[in-house]
Design a protein around this motif. Structure first.
Motif, PDB file in Angstrom:
ATOM      1  N   ARG A 182      52.122  52.237  32.320  1.00 38.95           N
ATOM      2  CA  ARG A 182      51.194  51.952  31.524  1.00 38.95           C
ATOM      3  C   ARG A 182      51.550  51.073  30.611  1.00 38.95           C
ATOM      4  NH1 ARG A 182      46.426  55.214  30.758  1.00 38.95           N
ATOM      5  NH2 ARG A 182      45.890  52.986  29.860  1.00 38.95           N
TER       6      ARG A 182
ATOM      7  N   TRP B 286      52.322  51.794  24.866  1.00 35.65           N
ATOM      8  CA  TRP B 286      52.666  52.894  26.036  1.00 35.65           C
ATOM      9  C   TRP B 286      54.371  53.006  26.124  1.00 35.65           C
ATOM     10  CZ3 TRP B 286      50.170  56.864  27.717  1.00 35.65           C
ATOM     11  CH2 TRP B 286      48.704  56.702  27.580  1.00 35.65           C
TER      12      TRP B 286
ATOM     13  N   TYR C 195      55.202  57.358  34.718  1.00 30.60           N
ATOM     14  CA  TYR C 195      53.732  56.842  34.611  1.00 30.60           C
ATOM     15  C   TYR C 195      53.529  56.303  33.228  1.00 30.60           C
ATOM     16  CZ  TYR C 195      48.704  57.063  33.560  1.00 30.60           C
ATOM     17  OH  TYR C 195      47.399  56.755  33.387  1.00 30.60           O
ATOM     18  N   VAL C 196      54.014  56.692  32.125  1.00 29.64           N
ATOM     19  CA  VAL C 196      53.695  56.244  30.934  1.00 29.64           C
ATOM     20  C   VAL C 196      54.461  54.793  30.729  1.00 29.64           C
ATOM     21  CG1 VAL C 196      54.360  56.440  28.318  1.00 29.64           C
ATOM     22  CG2 VAL C 196      53.494  58.323  29.649  1.00 29.64           C
TER      23      VAL C 196
ATOM     24  N   VAL D 284      55.749  54.809  23.247  1.00 30.66           N
ATOM     25  CA  VAL D 284      55.349  56.531  23.410  1.00 30.66           C
ATOM     26  C   VAL D 284      56.523  56.794  24.665  1.00 30.66           C
ATOM     27  CG1 VAL D 284      53.761  57.804  24.619  1.00 30.66           C
ATOM     28  CG2 VAL D 284      52.835  56.336  22.972  1.00 30.66           C
ATOM     29  N   ALA D 285      56.542  56.045  25.665  1.00 33.22           N
ATOM     30  CA  ALA D 285      57.802  56.308  26.417  1.00 33.22           C
ATOM     31  C   ALA D 285      59.089  56.566  25.823  1.00 33.22           C
ATOM     32  CB  ALA D 285      57.794  55.261  27.670  1.00 33.22           C
TER      33      ALA D 285
END
Length: 142
Positions: A63, A70, A59-60, A73-74
């Motif tokens: 994004r 994102w 999901y990340v 972050v992933a």
């Protein structure tokens, strides 16, 4: 295990990704981190918990198709999963005991680059050289 080698791999990854021109670089990297997120699923070190972890990272990464933040972050999420696998003793490469630790050292290098907006390092070096500076110096004021 050498702690420097995974960091060098991260820098080489960033350099290789710098060869992909914008706007294709960001979606390509979103796909790469999604694939990295699924790397542990075949080992199943955390059993059924591998599935929600992969789903969250996917999901990340999705994004990340629209945002470098994102993607960064992933990569940091993948770093955390690498560390958990290393501590548990279930490495990403079964025959290489420290492979998850190596991945946990490499991934933050990539994450930092992504959090900076995934700039082409090759272009940055060329621009600085054209201005008369080096990659480590600040640009001259005009």
């Amino acid at each position: 295990m050498s702690y420097l080698a995974p960091i060098v791999v991260g820098v080489l990854y960033v350099l290789a990704m710098s060869l992909i021109r914008a706007p294709h670089r960001r979606p390509f990297n979103a796909i790469m981190v999604a694939g990295a997120g699924a790397a542990y699923i075949s080992g199943g070190g955390f059993g059924v918990w591998e599935f929600p972890a992969v789903a969250a990272l996917t999901y990340v990464a999705y994004r990340g198709l629209e945002s470098w933040t994102w993607i960064g972050v992933a990569w940091l999420m993948h770093t955390a999963w690498d560390l958990l696998h290393h501590v548990k003793g279930n490495p990403i490469i079964p025959f290489s005991h420290d492979s998850s630790l190596g991945c946990a050292l490499c991934d933050p290098v990539i994450a930092l680059w992504c959090l900076r907006g995934g700039p082409s390092l090759i272009t940055l070096v060329r621009e600085r050289a054209a201005r008369g500076g080096t990659a480590g110096e600040a640009a001259p004021r005009t």
